[in-house]
Enzyme design. Structure first.
Site, PDB file in Angstrom:
ATOM      1  N   CYS A 138       0.792  -1.227   0.000  1.00  0.00           N
ATOM      2  CA  CYS A 138       0.000   0.000   0.000  1.00  0.00           C
ATOM      3  C   CYS A 138       0.825   1.278   0.000  1.00  0.00           C
ATOM      4  CB  CYS A 138      -0.955  -0.013   1.186  1.00  0.00           C
ATOM      5  SG  CYS A 138      -2.038  -1.463   1.186  1.00  0.00           S
ATOM      6  N   HIS A 265      -3.494   7.613   6.418  1.00  0.00           N
ATOM      7  CA  HIS A 265      -3.687   6.360   5.680  1.00  0.00           C
ATOM      8  C   HIS A 265      -5.082   5.823   5.978  1.00  0.00           C
ATOM      9  CE1 HIS A 265      -2.398   2.911   3.397  1.00  0.00           C
ATOM     10  NE2 HIS A 265      -2.659   2.093   4.393  1.00  0.00           N
ATOM     11  N   HIS A 299      -9.907   1.844  -0.433  1.00  0.00           N
ATOM     12  CA  HIS A 299      -8.444   1.712  -0.357  1.00  0.00           C
ATOM     13  C   HIS A 299      -7.943   1.207  -1.699  1.00  0.00           C
ATOM     14  CE1 HIS A 299      -4.462   1.145   0.785  1.00  0.00           C
ATOM     15  NE2 HIS A 299      -4.577   0.397   1.875  1.00  0.00           N
TER      16      HIS A 299
END
Length: 369
Positions: A138, A265, A299
């Protein structure tokens, strides 16, 4: 060696919440999530995902997005430009589609499966001076931006095109399901009732250059860390995220009190949000506005760093702090977790990307002086 300044001069994005960066930022401010419920990916289990509704392939959308950035840039072509791609799954969806249809490997092209498949596809459409691909889960495209920053700062390149790209790969979705972190509803980052994340697909393209344009935003600093606490869970005290943020500020010679906005995040998982909130509180207390925009975009995995960099750039340009959507009861009582879009005068914005294995990257953006 003198350090060159690094500027974000052109950008464009596509995700479930907007077919352009402008429509995405409008959706974020209006709190209009692009997350929808799907029941075809996991048997007998509906899950919330961020899917781009597209009449043609996502690879074609990627090419179009790069063309838009080229047009914005004023460059004739990318012949003197370095291509840097960040992706967690590369071309996995392409090969999955072939295998699931034919139940054989015969027609699978290895070049369209590996991590640099995206660079391979783009290099067949445009002419780049060179290319490199990053796959660090990520943080992939955040690390791609960090590499671009270093190449321009050191004078190796004048133009670097950064591409964050990930698709809804079945392997990825089921992998996160196996970890038990998928939600069946739009995620609620930092809320006490959060129950998981929303996997999503996205494209984010940014052109970084060594000379500014009228509306440029400067990429001032990059910070990295690897706390290696656990293969999948972050350190509970947020030590890795804290160090990455500190390094980004140190790189830019900016004090924490000067940062007006932190794009967290903020995945909506129990472990990530608690750890990151602890890290942000340790560095900023309640002095910076904080939000996660993943409740709108989902995400986007390897694309998240680049997509949220664009969100930070637009927040600075428009002087608007993006809100937390679906945040009802914050778990952390210290952080200033904004619940509605907030006009605000601020000069610096920080973007966090946190990944498996304690791989953390922070990017600091600022208005031109």
């Amino acid at each position: 060696m003198p350090k060159n300044s690094v500027f974000v001069n052109s950008f464009e994005s596509v995700c479930c919440a907007g077919e352009s960066s402008e429509t995405l930022f409008e959706a974020i401010c209006a709190q209009q999530s692009g997350i929808k419920i799907f029941d075809e990916f996991i048997q007998n289990k509906p899950i919330a995902l961020g899917k781009i509704e597209k009449p043609f392939s996502i690879e074609a959308i990627l090419e179009l997005t790069c063309k838009k950035v080229l047009t914005q840039s004023g460059l004739e072509n990318f012949a003197d430009t370095l291509l840097v791609v960040g992706s967690s799954v590369g071309g996995m969806q392409i090969t999955e589609g072939i295998f699931l249809k034919e139940h054989a490997y015969t027609n699978i092209d290895p070049k369209l499966h590996v991590i640099d498949a995206i660079a391979h596809i783009l290099s067949s459409k445009f002419s780049f001076k060179d290319d490199i691909s990053f796959s660090t889960a990520c943080t992939s495209s955040a690390n791609a931006l960090g590499y671009a920053y270093e190449m321009i700062a050191k004078g190796v390149y004048e133009n670097v095109l950064v591409v964050g790209f990930d698709t809804l790969s079945l392997t990825t979705i089921r992998g996160f399901d196996a970890l038990g972190v998928l939600s069946s509803r739009p995620c609620q980052p930092f809320d006490v009732n959060r129950d998981g994340m929303n996997v999503a697909e996205g494209i984010a393209v940014l052109l970084l250059q060594n000379k500014p344009h009228e509306k440029s935003i400067e990429l001032l600093g990059v910070g990295y860390s690897s706390d290696a606490h656990h293969m999948a869970h972050p350190s509970p005290d947020g030590a890795g995220a804290l160090f990455a943020m500190q390094q980004a500020l140190k790189c830019a010679n900016v004090e924490p009190h000067a940062v007006g906005y932190v794009n967290a995040h903020g995945t909506g998982t129990s472990a990530n949000d608690a750890s990151e909130a602890c890290a942000i509180e340790s560095l900023f207390g309640s002095n910076a506005y904080v939000s996660s925009t993943k409740s709108i975009t989902g995400h986007t995995l390897g694309a998240a760093g680049a997509l949220e960099a664009i969100i930070c750039v637009m927040a600075l340009q428009k002087q608007i702090v993006p809100p937390n959507t679906h945040l009802v009861e914050p778990e952390n009582k210290t952080l200033d977790l904004v619940k509605v879009a907030k006009p605000h005068t601020f000069r610096y914005a920080l973007s966090n990307s946190l990944a498996f294995g304690g791989n953390n990257t922070s990017l600091l953006f600022g208005l031109l002086q």
